[in-house]
Design a protein around this motif. Structure first.
Motif, PDB file in Angstrom:
ATOM      1  N   PRO A  30       0.804  -1.222   0.000  1.00  0.00           N
ATOM      2  CA  PRO A  30       0.000   0.000   0.000  1.00  0.00           C
ATOM      3  C   PRO A  30       0.842   1.281   0.000  1.00  0.00           C
ATOM      4  CG  PRO A  30      -0.858  -1.545   1.608  1.00  0.00           C
ATOM      5  CD  PRO A  30       0.430  -2.126   1.090  1.00  0.00           C
ATOM      6  N   GLY A  31       2.059   1.208   0.513  1.00  0.00           N
ATOM      7  CA  GLY A  31       2.917   2.386   0.575  1.00  0.00           C
ATOM      8  C   GLY A  31       3.945   2.471  -0.545  1.00  0.00           C
ATOM      9  N   ILE A  32       3.724   1.737  -1.626  1.00  0.00           N
ATOM     10  CA  ILE A  32       4.689   1.708  -2.717  1.00  0.00           C
ATOM     11  C   ILE A  32       4.887   3.093  -3.324  1.00  0.00           C
ATOM     12  CG2 ILE A  32       2.944   1.127  -4.477  1.00  0.00           C
ATOM     13  CD1 ILE A  32       5.112  -0.654  -5.805  1.00  0.00           C
ATOM     14  N   ALA A  33       6.112   3.375  -3.705  1.00  0.00           N
ATOM     15  CA  ALA A  33       6.460   4.562  -4.490  1.00  0.00           C
ATOM     16  C   ALA A  33       7.255   4.033  -5.682  1.00  0.00           C
ATOM     17  CB  ALA A  33       7.279   5.542  -3.669  1.00  0.00           C
ATOM     18  N   TRP A  34       6.705   4.166  -6.873  1.00  0.00           N
ATOM     19  CA  TRP A  34       7.257   3.516  -8.060  1.00  0.00           C
ATOM     20  C   TRP A  34       7.585   4.535  -9.133  1.00  0.00           C
ATOM     21  CZ3 TRP A  34       8.937  -1.173  -9.242  1.00  0.00           C
ATOM     22  CH2 TRP A  34       9.067  -1.521 -10.580  1.00  0.00           C
ATOM     23  N   GLU A  35       8.775   4.404  -9.688  1.00  0.00           N
ATOM     24  CA  GLU A  35       9.183   5.203 -10.840  1.00  0.00           C
ATOM     25  C   GLU A  35       9.330   4.222 -11.997  1.00  0.00           C
ATOM     26  OE1 GLU A  35      12.577   8.481 -11.875  1.00  0.00           O
ATOM     27  OE2 GLU A  35      13.164   6.750 -10.687  1.00  0.00           O
ATOM     28  N   GLY A  36       8.390   4.234 -12.905  1.00  0.00           N
ATOM     29  CA  GLY A  36       8.361   3.251 -13.975  1.00  0.00           C
ATOM     30  C   GLY A  36       9.313   3.561 -15.112  1.00  0.00           C
ATOM     31  N   ALA A  37       9.787   2.519 -15.765  1.00  0.00           N
ATOM     32  CA  ALA A  37      10.720   2.664 -16.877  1.00  0.00           C
ATOM     33  C   ALA A  37      10.120   3.486 -18.016  1.00  0.00           C
ATOM     34  CB  ALA A  37      11.145   1.288 -17.374  1.00  0.00           C
ATOM     35  N   PHE A  38       8.834   3.274 -18.307  1.00  0.00           N
ATOM     36  CA  PHE A  38       8.211   3.977 -19.415  1.00  0.00           C
ATOM     37  C   PHE A  38       7.847   5.415 -19.061  1.00  0.00           C
ATOM     38  CE2 PHE A  38       7.276  -0.473 -20.515  1.00  0.00           C
ATOM     39  CZ  PHE A  38       7.838  -0.490 -21.779  1.00  0.00           C
ATOM     40  N   THR A  39       7.800   5.729 -17.801  1.00  0.00           N
ATOM     41  CA  THR A  39       7.391   7.070 -17.380  1.00  0.00           C
ATOM     42  C   THR A  39       8.521   7.848 -16.711  1.00  0.00           C
ATOM     43  OG1 THR A  39       6.570   6.121 -15.324  1.00  0.00           O
ATOM     44  CG2 THR A  39       4.975   6.399 -17.097  1.00  0.00           C
ATOM     45  N   ARG A  40       9.693   7.279 -16.662  1.00  0.00           N
ATOM     46  CA  ARG A  40      10.832   7.911 -15.990  1.00  0.00           C
ATOM     47  C   ARG A  40      11.162   9.274 -16.587  1.00  0.00           C
ATOM     48  NH1 ARG A  40      14.617   3.732 -15.305  1.00  0.00           N
ATOM     49  NH2 ARG A  40      13.463   3.369 -13.411  1.00  0.00           N
ATOM     50  N   LEU A  41      11.063   9.418 -17.893  1.00  0.00           N
ATOM     51  CA  LEU A  41      11.390  10.685 -18.541  1.00  0.00           C
ATOM     52  C   LEU A  41      10.486  11.820 -18.089  1.00  0.00           C
ATOM     53  CD1 LEU A  41      12.099   9.434 -22.166  1.00  0.00           C
ATOM     54  CD2 LEU A  41      13.768  10.068 -20.407  1.00  0.00           C
ATOM     55  N   GLU A  42       9.281  11.489 -17.692  1.00  0.00           N
ATOM     56  CA  GLU A  42       8.344  12.487 -17.200  1.00  0.00           C
ATOM     57  C   GLU A  42       8.607  12.848 -15.743  1.00  0.00           C
ATOM     58  OE1 GLU A  42       4.542  10.729 -17.739  1.00  0.00           O
ATOM     59  OE2 GLU A  42       4.784  10.551 -19.895  1.00  0.00           O
ATOM     60  N   GLY A  43       9.404  12.046 -15.070  1.00  0.00           N
ATOM     61  CA  GLY A  43       9.677  12.281 -13.660  1.00  0.00           C
ATOM     62  C   GLY A  43       8.536  11.880 -12.740  1.00  0.00           C
ATOM     63  N   ALA A  44       7.636  11.059 -13.251  1.00  0.00           N
ATOM     64  CA  ALA A  44       6.470  10.645 -12.459  1.00  0.00           C
ATOM     65  C   ALA A  44       6.858   9.602 -11.422  1.00  0.00           C
ATOM     66  CB  ALA A  44       5.387  10.084 -13.372  1.00  0.00           C
ATOM     67  N   ILE A  45       6.326   9.761 -10.235  1.00  0.00           N
ATOM     68  CA  ILE A  45       6.442   8.751  -9.188  1.00  0.00           C
ATOM     69  C   ILE A  45       5.018   8.389  -8.785  1.00  0.00           C
ATOM     70  CG2 ILE A  45       7.234   8.213  -6.864  1.00  0.00           C
ATOM     71  CD1 ILE A  45       9.530  10.179  -7.316  1.00  0.00           C
ATOM     72  N   TYR A  46       4.717   7.103  -8.855  1.00  0.00           N
ATOM     73  CA  TYR A  46       3.383   6.608  -8.564  1.00  0.00           C
ATOM     74  C   TYR A  46       3.362   6.093  -7.135  1.00  0.00           C
ATOM     75  CZ  TYR A  46       3.144   7.057 -13.551  1.00  0.00           C
ATOM     76  OH  TYR A  46       3.184   7.564 -14.820  1.00  0.00           O
ATOM     77  N   ARG A  47       2.419   6.594  -6.354  1.00  0.00           N
ATOM     78  CA  ARG A  47       2.368   6.269  -4.929  1.00  0.00           C
ATOM     79  C   ARG A  47       1.094   5.506  -4.580  1.00  0.00           C
ATOM     80  NH1 ARG A  47       6.607   8.822  -2.947  1.00  0.00           N
ATOM     81  NH2 ARG A  47       7.337  10.712  -3.972  1.00  0.00           N
ATOM     82  N   GLY A  48       1.284   4.435  -3.831  1.00  0.00           N
ATOM     83  CA  GLY A  48       0.154   3.633  -3.378  1.00  0.00           C
ATOM     84  C   GLY A  48      -0.497   2.869  -4.516  1.00  0.00           C
ATOM     85  N   ARG A  49      -1.519   2.142  -4.171  1.00  0.00           N
ATOM     86  CA  ARG A  49      -2.213   1.327  -5.181  1.00  0.00           C
ATOM     87  C   ARG A  49      -2.943   2.191  -6.197  1.00  0.00           C
ATOM     88  NH1 ARG A  49      -3.564  -2.982  -0.758  1.00  0.00           N
ATOM     89  NH2 ARG A  49      -1.763  -4.342  -1.035  1.00  0.00           N
TER      90      ARG A  49
END
Length: 66
Positions: A30-49
């Motif tokens: 539930p507390g995940i913070a993910w920086e995806g390979a396909f979205t890394r260029l945007e600098g997006a960090i995805y948090r939680g589910r």
């Protein structure tokens, strides 16, 4: 890597490959913070589910273009 971890990764990949969002999300902390390979260029960090739902949608949309 332990056999248990290998099996977990295989299950995560299988859920992704069969496009089973709910099963895939079930593996996410539930507390995940993910920086995806396909979205890394945007600098997006995805948090939680909820963030991982957004990552799923964006990544699958991008892969459909390929």
């Amino acid at each position: 890597m332990s056999e248990e971890n290998v099996e977990t990764l295989n299950r995560i990949a299988a859920a992704w490959n069969r496009r089973d969002l709910e099963a895939w999300l079930g593996f996410m902390h539930p507390g995940i913070a993910w920086e995806g390979a396909f979205t890394r260029l945007e600098g997006a960090i995805y948090r939680g589910r909820d963030g991982m739902r957004e990552y799923w949608s964006q990544t699958n949309a991008a892969l459909e273009l390929v």
